[in-house]
Design a protein around this motif. Structure first.
Motif, PDB file in Angstrom:
ATOM      1  N   LEU A  36       0.868  -1.168   0.000  1.00 45.89           N
ATOM      2  CA  LEU A  36       0.000   0.000   0.000  1.00 45.89           C
ATOM      3  C   LEU A  36       0.911   1.224   0.000  1.00 45.89           C
ATOM      4  O   LEU A  36       1.802   1.342   0.840  1.00 45.89           O
ATOM      5  CB  LEU A  36      -0.893  -0.006   1.244  1.00 45.89           C
ATOM      6  CG  LEU A  36      -1.808   1.186   1.444  1.00 45.89           C
ATOM      7  CD1 LEU A  36      -2.816   1.288   0.305  1.00 45.89           C
ATOM      8  CD2 LEU A  36      -2.526   1.079   2.778  1.00 45.89           C
ATOM      9  N   ILE A  37       0.709   2.119  -0.948  1.00 40.51           N
ATOM     10  CA  ILE A  37       1.509   3.331  -1.064  1.00 40.51           C
ATOM     11  C   ILE A  37       0.690   4.485  -0.504  1.00 40.51           C
ATOM     12  O   ILE A  37      -0.435   4.729  -0.943  1.00 40.51           O
ATOM     13  CB  ILE A  37       1.888   3.621  -2.532  1.00 40.51           C
ATOM     14  CG1 ILE A  37       2.491   2.382  -3.214  1.00 40.51           C
ATOM     15  CG2 ILE A  37       2.814   4.827  -2.614  1.00 40.51           C
ATOM     16  CD1 ILE A  37       3.753   1.861  -2.578  1.00 40.51           C
ATOM     17  N   VAL A  38       1.249   5.177   0.490  1.00 45.12           N
ATOM     18  CA  VAL A  38       0.546   6.287   1.137  1.00 45.12           C
ATOM     19  C   VAL A  38       1.513   7.451   1.355  1.00 45.12           C
ATOM     20  O   VAL A  38       2.733   7.300   1.247  1.00 45.12           O
ATOM     21  CB  VAL A  38      -0.066   5.879   2.494  1.00 45.12           C
ATOM     22  CG1 VAL A  38      -1.107   4.787   2.331  1.00 45.12           C
ATOM     23  CG2 VAL A  38       0.995   5.441   3.465  1.00 45.12           C
ATOM     24  N   SER A  39       0.939   8.589   1.694  1.00 47.38           N
ATOM     25  CA  SER A  39       1.733   9.744   2.076  1.00 47.38           C
ATOM     26  C   SER A  39       1.599   9.922   3.584  1.00 47.38           C
ATOM     27  O   SER A  39       0.493   9.989   4.106  1.00 47.38           O
ATOM     28  CB  SER A  39       1.217  10.992   1.349  1.00 47.38           C
ATOM     29  OG  SER A  39       1.877  12.137   1.834  1.00 47.38           O
ATOM     30  N   ILE A  45       5.409   6.646   1.363  1.00 51.64           N
ATOM     31  CA  ILE A  45       5.937   5.419   1.960  1.00 51.64           C
ATOM     32  C   ILE A  45       5.172   4.202   1.438  1.00 51.64           C
ATOM     33  O   ILE A  45       4.063   4.312   0.932  1.00 51.64           O
ATOM     34  CB  ILE A  45       5.889   5.449   3.501  1.00 51.64           C
ATOM     35  CG1 ILE A  45       4.441   5.511   4.003  1.00 51.64           C
ATOM     36  CG2 ILE A  45       6.694   6.591   4.068  1.00 51.64           C
ATOM     37  CD1 ILE A  45       4.301   5.192   5.475  1.00 51.64           C
ATOM     38  N   GLU A  46       5.799   3.066   1.591  1.00 52.02           N
ATOM     39  CA  GLU A  46       5.221   1.790   1.173  1.00 52.02           C
ATOM     40  C   GLU A  46       4.967   0.953   2.422  1.00 52.02           C
ATOM     41  O   GLU A  46       5.851   0.800   3.256  1.00 52.02           O
ATOM     42  CB  GLU A  46       6.233   1.095   0.259  1.00 52.02           C
ATOM     43  CG  GLU A  46       5.758  -0.166  -0.367  1.00 52.02           C
ATOM     44  CD  GLU A  46       6.796  -0.720  -1.335  1.00 52.02           C
ATOM     45  OE1 GLU A  46       7.348  -1.791  -1.006  1.00 52.02           O
ATOM     46  OE2 GLU A  46       7.063  -0.101  -2.364  1.00 52.02           O
ATOM     47  N   ILE A  47       3.756   0.431   2.533  1.00 50.19           N
ATOM     48  CA  ILE A  47       3.409  -0.432   3.660  1.00 50.19           C
ATOM     49  C   ILE A  47       3.256  -1.856   3.138  1.00 50.19           C
ATOM     50  O   ILE A  47       2.474  -2.105   2.210  1.00 50.19           O
ATOM     51  CB  ILE A  47       2.105   0.027   4.342  1.00 50.19           C
ATOM     52  CG1 ILE A  47       2.233   1.475   4.829  1.00 50.19           C
ATOM     53  CG2 ILE A  47       1.743  -0.898   5.494  1.00 50.19           C
ATOM     54  CD1 ILE A  47       0.945   2.057   5.375  1.00 50.19           C
ATOM     55  N   ALA A  48       3.991  -2.767   3.730  1.00 50.91           N
ATOM     56  CA  ALA A  48       3.922  -4.172   3.322  1.00 50.91           C
ATOM     57  C   ALA A  48       2.519  -4.709   3.571  1.00 50.91           C
ATOM     58  O   ALA A  48       1.859  -4.305   4.544  1.00 50.91           O
ATOM     59  CB  ALA A  48       4.945  -4.994   4.102  1.00 50.91           C
ATOM     60  N   PRO A  49       2.049  -5.610   2.720  1.00 46.55           N
ATOM     61  CA  PRO A  49       0.689  -6.148   2.878  1.00 46.55           C
ATOM     62  C   PRO A  49       0.414  -6.698   4.273  1.00 46.55           C
ATOM     63  O   PRO A  49      -0.668  -6.496   4.820  1.00 46.55           O
ATOM     64  CB  PRO A  49       0.610  -7.255   1.835  1.00 46.55           C
ATOM     65  CG  PRO A  49       1.664  -6.944   0.847  1.00 46.55           C
ATOM     66  CD  PRO A  49       2.737  -6.193   1.578  1.00 46.55           C
ATOM     67  N   LYS A  50       1.396  -7.350   4.881  1.00 45.27           N
ATOM     68  CA  LYS A  50       1.182  -7.931   6.212  1.00 45.27           C
ATOM     69  C   LYS A  50       1.045  -6.860   7.286  1.00 45.27           C
ATOM     70  O   LYS A  50       0.517  -7.125   8.362  1.00 45.27           O
ATOM     71  CB  LYS A  50       2.315  -8.892   6.568  1.00 45.27           C
ATOM     72  CG  LYS A  50       3.670  -8.239   6.720  1.00 45.27           C
ATOM     73  CD  LYS A  50       4.730  -9.255   7.093  1.00 45.27           C
ATOM     74  CE  LYS A  50       6.088  -8.633   7.216  1.00 45.27           C
ATOM     75  NZ  LYS A  50       6.233  -7.623   8.225  1.00 45.27           N
TER      76      LYS A  50
END
Length: 60
Positions: A36-39, A45-50
Motif C-alpha cells: 500500500l503506497i501512502v503519504s 511510503i510503502e506499507i507491506a501487505p502484512k
C-alpha cells in the motif's frame, strides 16, 4: 424529513461506503501481496501487505 436529518443520514452512508471501500482495498492488497503506497507527513511510503491495518484510525 428535515435537511439536517437528511445530511446526517447521507454522512452515515458515505462513512459506511468509505469503510467498505477501505476493507475491500486491504483485502485486495493482501490477496495479491501488493504494498500500500501512502503519504505520511509529506513523504511517500510503502506499507507491506502484512502490515496494512484492517481498519483506519477513524473514530467513526
Amino acid at each position: 424529513m428535515e435537511i439536517k436529518d437528511e445530511l446526517k443520514e447521507l454522512e452515515q452512508k458515505v462513512s459506511l461506503g468509505l469503510k467498505e471501500a477501505y476493507r475491500k482495498m486491504v483485502e485486495f492488497k493482501k490477496r495479491n501481496n501488493s504494498p500500500l503506497i501512502v503519504s505520511r507527513n509529506g513523504k511517500v511510503i510503502e506499507i507491506a501487505p502484512k502490515d496494512i491495518p484492517l481498519t483506519t484510525n477513524s473514530k467513526n
